[in-house]
Scaffold this active site. Structure first.
Site, PDB file in Angstrom:
ATOM      1  N   GLY A 587       0.740  -1.241   0.105  1.00 30.03           N
ATOM      2  CA  GLY A 587      -0.138   0.194   0.107  1.00 30.03           C
ATOM      3  C   GLY A 587       0.745   1.133  -0.031  1.00 30.03           C
ATOM      4  O   GLY A 587       2.034   1.141   0.182  1.00 30.03           O
ATOM      5  N   PRO A 588       0.193   2.338  -0.137  1.00 29.54           N
ATOM      6  CA  PRO A 588       0.860   3.545  -0.334  1.00 29.54           C
ATOM      7  C   PRO A 588       1.475   3.923   1.205  1.00 29.54           C
ATOM      8  O   PRO A 588       1.220   3.431   1.990  1.00 29.54           O
ATOM      9  CB  PRO A 588      -0.239   4.629  -0.805  1.00 29.54           C
ATOM     10  CG  PRO A 588      -1.263   4.150  -0.303  1.00 29.54           C
ATOM     11  CD  PRO A 588      -1.158   2.621  -0.312  1.00 29.54           C
ATOM     12  N   GLY A 590       2.395   5.489   4.740  1.00 29.49           N
ATOM     13  CA  GLY A 590       1.601   6.287   5.766  1.00 29.49           C
ATOM     14  C   GLY A 590      -0.032   5.607   5.980  1.00 29.49           C
ATOM     15  O   GLY A 590      -0.718   6.094   6.753  1.00 29.49           O
ATOM     16  N   SER A 967      -4.714   2.445 -18.714  1.00 27.15           N
ATOM     17  CA  SER A 967      -5.990   2.496 -18.146  1.00 27.15           C
ATOM     18  C   SER A 967      -6.912   3.922 -18.495  1.00 27.15           C
ATOM     19  O   SER A 967      -7.775   4.181 -17.977  1.00 27.15           O
ATOM     20  CB  SER A 967      -6.010   2.251 -16.464  1.00 27.15           C
ATOM     21  OG  SER A 967      -5.039   3.458 -15.931  1.00 27.15           O
ATOM     22  N   LYS A1010      -8.529   4.398  -7.087  1.00 23.21           N
ATOM     23  CA  LYS A1010      -9.255   5.227  -7.774  1.00 23.21           C
ATOM     24  C   LYS A1010     -10.551   6.007  -7.409  1.00 23.21           C
ATOM     25  O   LYS A1010     -10.987   7.044  -7.455  1.00 23.21           O
ATOM     26  CB  LYS A1010      -9.283   4.599  -9.158  1.00 23.21           C
ATOM     27  CG  LYS A1010      -8.120   4.240  -9.762  1.00 23.21           C
ATOM     28  CD  LYS A1010      -8.349   3.631 -11.255  1.00 23.21           C
ATOM     29  CE  LYS A1010      -6.800   3.221 -11.750  1.00 23.21           C
ATOM     30  NZ  LYS A1010      -6.810   2.552 -12.939  1.00 23.21           N
TER      31      LYS A1010
END
Length: 1107
Positions: A587-588, A590, A967, A1010
C-alpha cells in the site's frame, strides 16, 4: 678552455698522470736518448714522442689485423722488451709506495687503473700530464728529478676536471668523504659508467633533484637540480640481480663543485651554449722533425695520427677532449668548477665553540641511538682526536651526512662555503636529530614498561591460578566455560544433528589452549548455539475478542488485514498450534503497514522483531558470514531468534520492494529460502552451518508496490493490499489517535487545547490529500506546537520560571556548565559534572488557558491552504475529460486535454501531438484512442470530417510527473470525441479503463484507490470496466457513498453515458462551415480530377491498341 704547453702541463701536475701514460712517456724519452742507426726507421720514435691527442679514444680495442712483415720488427721487439722492464719497475715502485702510505694514512678510494691491455687514459683538466723528464738530446735537465723517480709516483684524483657526466640524486645530497650507493636503471648511463671504469676515468658529478619525487638518471634541464653538487669517484659497480640494464654504483665524493653549463641528453650532439672543454697541447722540440707515414699499431691501443707538412709542424696546436667518448651516449654532461671554502681561522672562538657543541650533541645522540654510535666510531677511527678540531668543515659534513634532516636543510649545508655558517647549519640539523632520538627513546621506554607490566601481571595470574588449583579452591577458567555450556545445553531441546555438532565443538574447546586463536572462534560459536531457543515457544493467545479489541485499539479500518489475522487465530484455536505464514502488506506510504505488524504481535502474544532490507546489497545480512572471516556473525534471522528467545516470534521485514543488488550477491534470492514454507523448516545459516527450524515464525513483509519485487519471491507471499484512507477514515484516525498523541508530545496533555472537527476537516481537504495519514500527523503536531508557543508568549516566561523547572541536580550541573568557558564544539574533560540523569521537570500550565483551533483560525497555525479547489475544472470545456490513475501514494485524478494545434481548414493535414511526460504504454494508449475515435466518428457520423483535417495537441497536466499504464484509454478517446463533436463533458464524471482498437474496455487495477480519488475530487459518477464489478461490490459503503458506479463493457456504453441525447444531424454538420471548400479550390480540384481521368482513359486506349 684550458690552454697549456705540453711540457708545462707535465711539470704542473706530474702526479695526476696515470701509470700507463707514465709508461708511454717514459718509453718516448728513452727512445729519444738512443742514437738512431741509418738502417732503423725513425718513424716509431718520432711518432711516440709527438703524441697527438685529438678526439682520441683510449678505450681498449681489439688488435687490428697484423701488418705486413717489416724488417724493423726485430728492432721494435727490443723496444718492447725495454718497455716491459719499465712497466715492471712502475708496478713494483707503486706497490711499495702504496704500502708505505697505507700505514700513515687511512684508506681512501684511489683512481681506478687502466685495464691490463695497457690502454691509458689521460686525466683531463687535471693540470696537464706528467711525462718525460729529458730534453730532446736525451740528457737530463738541471734541477729536475730523474725520470724514473717522477714516473713512479702514485696517481691521485685530478684537482681540475672541467667536464663530467652528471648523475641526479634524489632525497638526500652527498657530502665529501662519505660513501653513497645509488642504483642506475637508464641503459645509456649504465653503459657510459662501464666504459668510464674501463678507461680509468670513473669520475662523475652528483647533483640533488629539487623535486623529491623525481626518479631519473639524467638531467634534462638545469633548473631541475641544485647547482652545487659533489665531484665523486665510482669506486665499484655491479649489476642489479633480476633487472636488466641496471647497475649499482658506489660513489665516494671528493669535493664540492658548481654546475656552470649543462649538455642535456641529445644522442651525442652537444648543446650550442655548452661547448665541451678541451686541453690545447703545444708540440715539443722533438715533435718538430718531419716524419712521413703513419704510426704503427702498438699494443691494444688504436690511435689515429694525422700527417702534417713541414710548415705546419712548428705552429700546430693539438686539442684533447676528455669526455668525447661519452658523446655517443644519451647522458647528461655538465661543465663544472671547483668550490673552495672561504678562509677561516681555526682558532676562532665561534668555530671552536660550535665544534665542541657538535661533538657534545654527537655524544648524546650516540647514547640514545646505537646506529649513530657505530657511525661515530667509524668516523673517529679515520680521524684522530686533534683532527676533529683542526678540520671543522669535515665535522660539519659528517654531521649533515648522518643526520635525517630535511632535504632543503642538508642542501644548505652542502652549498655553504663559510665554515662557521656551515657548522651552525649542521648543528641545527643535528639538534633536530637529537630531539627525534629523545622522542624515540621515550616511546620505546613507555612501550617497554607497558609490556613488562603486562608480562608481570600475566606471570602472577598464572602463578595464582596454579596455587588455587593445587589447593582445590578454584578450577581452570576453561573448565568452568565448558561446564557453563553444558548447563545451557541441558535446558534446550536441541535436535540430534545440532547436539552432535555441539558435542564435537565442546570437545575441541576442552583440548584447546586459551591463548590459541581457534579458542575464541570455537567459544563464540558455542555461545551462539546455546543462545538459540531450541524448542522454546511463547504461549500464544488465540482469543478472537482479544485480538479484535487490540487491533481496533491501534488501527482504524484495515478490514482485510484484520479479517486475515482473525482467520489465522481461528485455525490456531482449533488445531492447538499454527504454522508460520508469510504475509505481505502492499500500500501507499502512511497507511499503517509497519505499525500493524506490531499490533498483530501484541494480539497474538508473540515476540516482535523488525528489520529493514531497503537498499540491502549483502547476502551475509540474511544468511550470515562464514566462520573463517574475522568478526563473522550470523544473519539477521538468527539474531532475531537470539533476541526474542522463542521459536515463534513475529518478524517484520520492512521495505521488501526496495531491496538492492550488488557484487556481494542478491539478497532477494536469499529470501527465497527464508520465505518459503516448504524450505524454511531447515534454514541453513552460513555462520551456524546447522539446520534451524523457522516454520513457526510468522513473517510479515511490507512494500509500497509489487512491480520491483522478483516474481518468485512474490509468489511465496500472501498479498494483502492496504488502500488509502478516505476523508471519513482520516478524520476518525485524527480524532482517535493522532490528535491525542500530538497533544501529549507537545506538553499539553492536561491543558484545554482542542483541535475541533472543522479544523481537522480543513486540514484533510486543503492540506493533506495523500492516501496515508503521515502528513496529516505532521500537520496536527505543528498545530499543537504553535499552540504551546503562543501560550508561553501570551502568559510570559514569568509564569514558567526556570528555577521551578530545574531539579537540584540540574541546577548543580548548570552551575558547572556556566564555569566552563570552552567552546560547545569541544567536549570538556569533566563533562560528568555538567550532566545528570533528570535535570528538569515539566511545568504546569494554568487552568485559565483555553485554546480552540477551528477552520477559521487554522491558517494562523499551518499557513495558507495548499489545495484551493477539489477539481482542476469546475466547468470543463470541449476536449477535456477526467480520468483516474493509481500511484504509490494512492489514487489521483488525471485530466486529459485536447485542443486545436492550428486553424481547421479544408486544406489542413491531420496530426496528433501527445505531451505530458507519457511513458511507452501510455503513448500506445494515445495511438489506440486516436485510431478508435476516428473509426467511431467515421462510422456514426460520416459527414463529420474533423479527423481528416484537424491538427490536435493532446496533453496530460503535471508534466513533471511520469505517467504510464493503459487505463487511460477510454479517457483519451472521450477527450478526442468531445473536441470533434464540440460537446462538453460533465465535470463530476470520472472514468478509467483500458481500450482496444475495436472498442472493448478491459480490466484495470487499483479500483479502490481510484474511487477514493474520485470521491476526493467531488465526482458523483465513475465509469469502470465490467470485469471490475466484483471489486466495486467489495468496496466499503463509506467509500461508495454518494458515488454512482457504471460498469461498461464496450466504448459504446461509455459514449451513451457521456454524450446522452446527441443529435446525429448536428454532429455531422459541426464543421461544415470550417471545412467548406472555396469555389476556386473546388474548380481547381475538378479540373485536376477531369485531367487525371482523361489521361487514365487515354492510357487504357493505348493498352488496347497494343493488344
Amino acid at each position: 678552455m684550458i690552454s697549456l704547453p705540453w711540457r708545462a702541463a707535465l711539470r704542473s701536475a706530474q702526479s695526476t698522470l696515470c701509470r700507463d701514460c707514465q709508461k708511454n712517456l717514459l718509453l718516448s724519452r728513452l727512445s729519444a736518448t738512443t742514437r738512431l742507426s741509418p738502417a732503423r726507421d725513425p718513424r716509431f720514435f718520432s711518432t711516440a714522442s709527438r703524441l697527438q691527442i685529438r678526439n682520441f679514444s683510449s678505450h681498449p680495442a681489439r688488435r687490428k689485423d697484423k701488418p705486413p712483415h717489416d724488417p724493423l720488427a726485430d728492432d721494435e721487439s727490443s723496444g718492447d722488451t725495454q718497455a716491459g722492464k719499465v712497466d715492471h719497475e712502475l708496478r713494483e715502485d707503486s706497490r711499495s709506495e702504496d704500502s708505505v702510505e697505507a700505514k700513515d694514512k687511512p684508506p681512501e678510494p684511489q683512481p681506478i687503473p687502466t685495464s691490463s691491455s695497457g690502454s691509458s687514459k689521460v686525466s683531463s683538466g687535471g693540470g696537464g700530464e706528467s711525462g718525460s723528464g729529458s730534453d730532446g738530446d736525451g740528457g737530463p735537465r738541471r734541477g729536475r728529478k730523474p725520470i724514473t723517480e717522477r714516473a713512479l709516483q702514485k696517481p691521485t684524483v685530478p684537482e681540475i676536471y672541467p667536464q663530467v657526466m652528471a648523475i641526479p640524486i634524489a632525497k638526500r645530497p652527498l657530502f665529501p668523504g662519505f660513501y653513497k650507493a645509488i642504483t642506475i636503471r637508464d641503459a645509456n648511463v649504465t653503459s657510459a659508467i662501464q666504459e668510464m671504469m674501463k678507461r680509468g676515468q670513473p669520475y662523475v658529478g652528483a647533483f640533488l633533484f629539487k623535486d623529491e619525487a623525481a626518479d631519473k638518471d639524467i638531467i634534462e634541464r638545469k633548473e631541475d637540480v641544485h647547482e652545487v653538487g659533489v665531484f665523486a669517484q665510482i669506486t665499484s659497480a655491479f649489476p642489479v640481480h633480476g633487472e636488466e640494464n641496471s647497475l649499482t654504483a658506489v660513489l665516494y665524493p671528493h669535493r664540492r663543485i658548481r654546475m656552470t653549463a649543462l649538455m642535456p641528453p641529445s644522442n651525442g650532439k652537444p648543446a650550442p651554449d655548452a661547448p665541451a672543454p678541451t686541453v690545447e697541447v703545444a708540440p715539443t722540440r722533438e715533435e718538430k722533425s718531419q716524419v712521413d707515414g703513419t704510426a704503427e699499431n702498438r699494443g691494444d691501443v688504436v690511435a689515429s695520427f694525422e700527417e702534417s707538412n713541414k710548415d705546419q709542424a712548428a705552429n700546430q696546436i693539438h686539442q684533447y677532449e676528455p669526455t668525447a667518448f661519452l658523446r655517443k651516449y644519451s647522458v647528461s654532461l655538465v661543465n663544472v668548477e671547483n668550490l673552495a671554502e672561504q678562509p677561516h681561522e681555526k682558532r676562532d672562538p665561534v668555530i671552536r665553540a660550535t665544534t665542541s657543541e657538535i661533538v657534545n650533541v654527537f655524544k648524546e645522540v650516540a647514547n640514545l641511538n646505537p646506529l649513530f654510535k657505530d657511525q661515530i666510531s667509524d668516523f673517529s677511527m679515520s680521524q684522530s682526536a686533534g683532527n676533529v678540531i683542526e678540520e671543522p668543515a669535515k665535522l660539519a659534513d659528517f654531521a649533515a651526512a648522518v643526520a635525517a634532516g630535511e632535504t632543503s636543510e642538508l642542501q644548505d649545508v652542502l652549498q655553504e662555503m663559510d665554515v662557521a655558517a656551515r657548522l651552525q647549519k649542521a648543528l641545527i640539523v643535528l639538534k633536530k636529530e637529537l630531539m627525534n632520538a629523545k622522542l624515540q627513546s621515550k616511546i620505546s621506554k613507555d612501550v617497554e614498561q607497558k609490556i613488562q607490566k603486562r608480562q608481570r601481571e600475566y606471570w602472577l595470574m598464572e602463578q595464582m591460578k596454579g596455587i588455587r588449583r593445587e589447593l582445590g579452591i578454584e578450577s581452570d577458567g576453561k573448565d568452568k566455560l565448558v561446564e557453563k555450556f553444558k548447563e545451557k545445553a541441558e535446558k534446550l531441546a536441541m535436535p540430534d544433528a545440532v547436539k552432535k555438532v555441539f558435542e564435537e565443538e565442546l570437545n575441541k574447546l576442552a583440548h584447546l589452549e586459551p591463548a590459541a586463536s581457534e579458542f575464541n572462534v570455537t567459544r563464540n560459536y558455542l555461545d551462539w548455539i546455546t543462545q538459540i531457543p531450541w524448542g522454546q515457544k511463547s504461549a500464544e493467545n488465540f482469543g478472537i475478542k482479544n485480538a479484535m479489541s487490540v487491533l481496533d485499539e491501534d488501527h482504524y479500518g484495515l478490514k482485510d488485514v484484520k479479517d486475515r489475522i482473525l482467520e489465522f487465530i481461528a485455525v490456531g484455536k482449533l488445531r492447538g498450534t499454527v504454522e508460520g505464514k508469510i504475509l505481505c502488506f502492499v500500500g501507499p506510504p502512511g497507511v499503517g503497514k509497519t505499525s500493524i505488524g506490531k499490533s498483530i504481535a501484541r494480539a497474538l502474544n508473540r515476540q516482535y522483531y523488525r528489520f529493514s532490507v531497503g537498499g540491502l546489497t549483502d547476502v551475509a545480512e540474511i544468511k550470515g558470514h562464514r566462520r573463517t572471516y574475522v568478526g563473522a556473525l550470523p544473519g539477521r534471522i538468527i539474531q532475531a531468534l537470539k533476541k526474542c528467545q522463542t521459536e515463534n516470534p513475529l518478524i517484520l521485514i520492512d521495505e521488501v520492494d526496495k531491496i538492492g543488488r550488488g557484487h556481494q550477491g542478491d539478497p532477494s534470492s536469499a529470501l527465497l529460502e527464508l520465505l518459503d514454507p516448504e524450505q524454511n523448516n531447515s534454514f541453513l545459516d552460513h555462520y551456524m552451518d546447522i539446520p534451524v527450524d523457522l516454520s513457526k515464525v510468522l513473517f510479515v513483509c511490507t512494500a509500497n508496490m509489487t512491480d520491483t519485487i522478483p516474481r518468485p519471491l512474490l509468489d511465496r507471499m500472501e498479498m494483502i493490499e492496504l488502500s488509502g484512507y478516505v476523508s471519513d477514515e482520516k478524520k476518525a484516525i485524527a480524532e482517535r489517535y493522532l490528535a491525542p498523541q500530538a497533544k501529549e508530545l507537545s506538553g499539553l496533555k492536561d491543558v484545554d487545547v482542542t483541535l475541533d472537527a472543522s479544523g481537522i476537516e480543513e486540514l484533510i481537504n486543503k492540506y493533506c490529500r495523500e492516501s496515508g495519514v503521515r502528513n496529516l500527523k505532521k500537520q496536527i503536531e505543528k498545530v499543537y506546537r504553535k499552540s504551546a508557543l503562543k501560550i508561553i508568549q501570551e502568559l510570559g516566561e514569568e509564569a514558567f520560571p526556570e528555577s521551578e523547572a530545574l531539579t537540584a541536580e540540574g541546577k548543580a550541573a548548570l552551575q558547572e556548565a556556566e564555569k566552563d568557558g570552552s567552546d560547545v564544539k569541544e567536549t570538556p574533560e569533566d563533562i560528568s559534572k555538567e550532566t545528570t540523569e533528570k535535570p528538569r521537570v515539566a511545568l504546569k500550565v494554568p487552568d485559565t488557558v483555553h485554546v480552540t483551533i477551528s477552520r477559521d483560525t487554522l491558517k494562523d497555525y499551518v499557513g495558507p491552504p495548499i489545495f484551493t479547489s477539489d477539481r482542476l475544472y469546475d466547468k470543463t470545456p470541449p476536449g477535456v475529460a477526467m480520468g483516474l490513475a493509481w500511484t504509490s501514494m494512492g489514487g489521483a485524478a488525471l485530466y486529459v486535454e485536447s485542443i486545436f494545434d492550428s486553424a481547421l481548414t479544408s486544406s489542413s493535414r491531420p496530426m496528433l501531438a501527445p505531451t505530458g511526460n507519457l511513458k511507452a504504454v501510455m503513448k500506445e494508449s494515445t495511438s489506440i484512442a486516436y485510431s478508435y475515435a476516428k473509426s467511431l466518428l467515421a462510422t456514426k457520423f460520416p459527414q463529420n470530417r474533423f479527423f481528416e483535417h484537424a491538427r490536435i495537441h493532446l496533453h496530460c497536466p503535471e508534466g513533471a510527473v511520469q505517467k504510464d499504464g493503459p487505463s487511460a484509454g477510454i479517457t483519451m478517446a472521450t477527450s478526442l470525441l468531445s473536441l470533434a463533436l464540440q460537446r462538453e463533458i460533465d465535470p463530476t464524471v470520472a472514468m478509467t479503463g483500458e481500450l482496444t482498437v475495436t472498442g472493448k474496455v478491459l480490466r484495470i487495477g487499483g479500483l479502490r484507490e481510484k474511487t477514493v480519488a474520485a470521491r476526493r475530487a467531488g465526482c458523483t459518477r465513475i465509469l469502470f470496466p465490467r470485469d471490475n464489478w466484483g471489486d466495486w461490490c467489495e468496496l466499503p459503503e463509506n467509500i461508495k457513498q454518494n458515488i454512482e458506479g457504471h460498469a461498461v463493457d464496450w466504448y459504446s456504453d461509455v459514449f451513451d453515458i457521456i454524450f446522452p441525447g446527441l443529435d446525429a444531424e448536428a454532429a455531422n454538420s459541426v464543421w461544415d462551415k470550417q471545412l467548406k471548400e472555396p469555389e476556386k479550390e473546388k474548380k481547381k480540384r475538378k479540373t485536376k480530377t477531369s485531367s487525371s481521368s482523361s489521361s487514365f482513359s487515354k492510357s487504357e486506349d493505348e493498352d488496347s491498341d497494343d493488344d
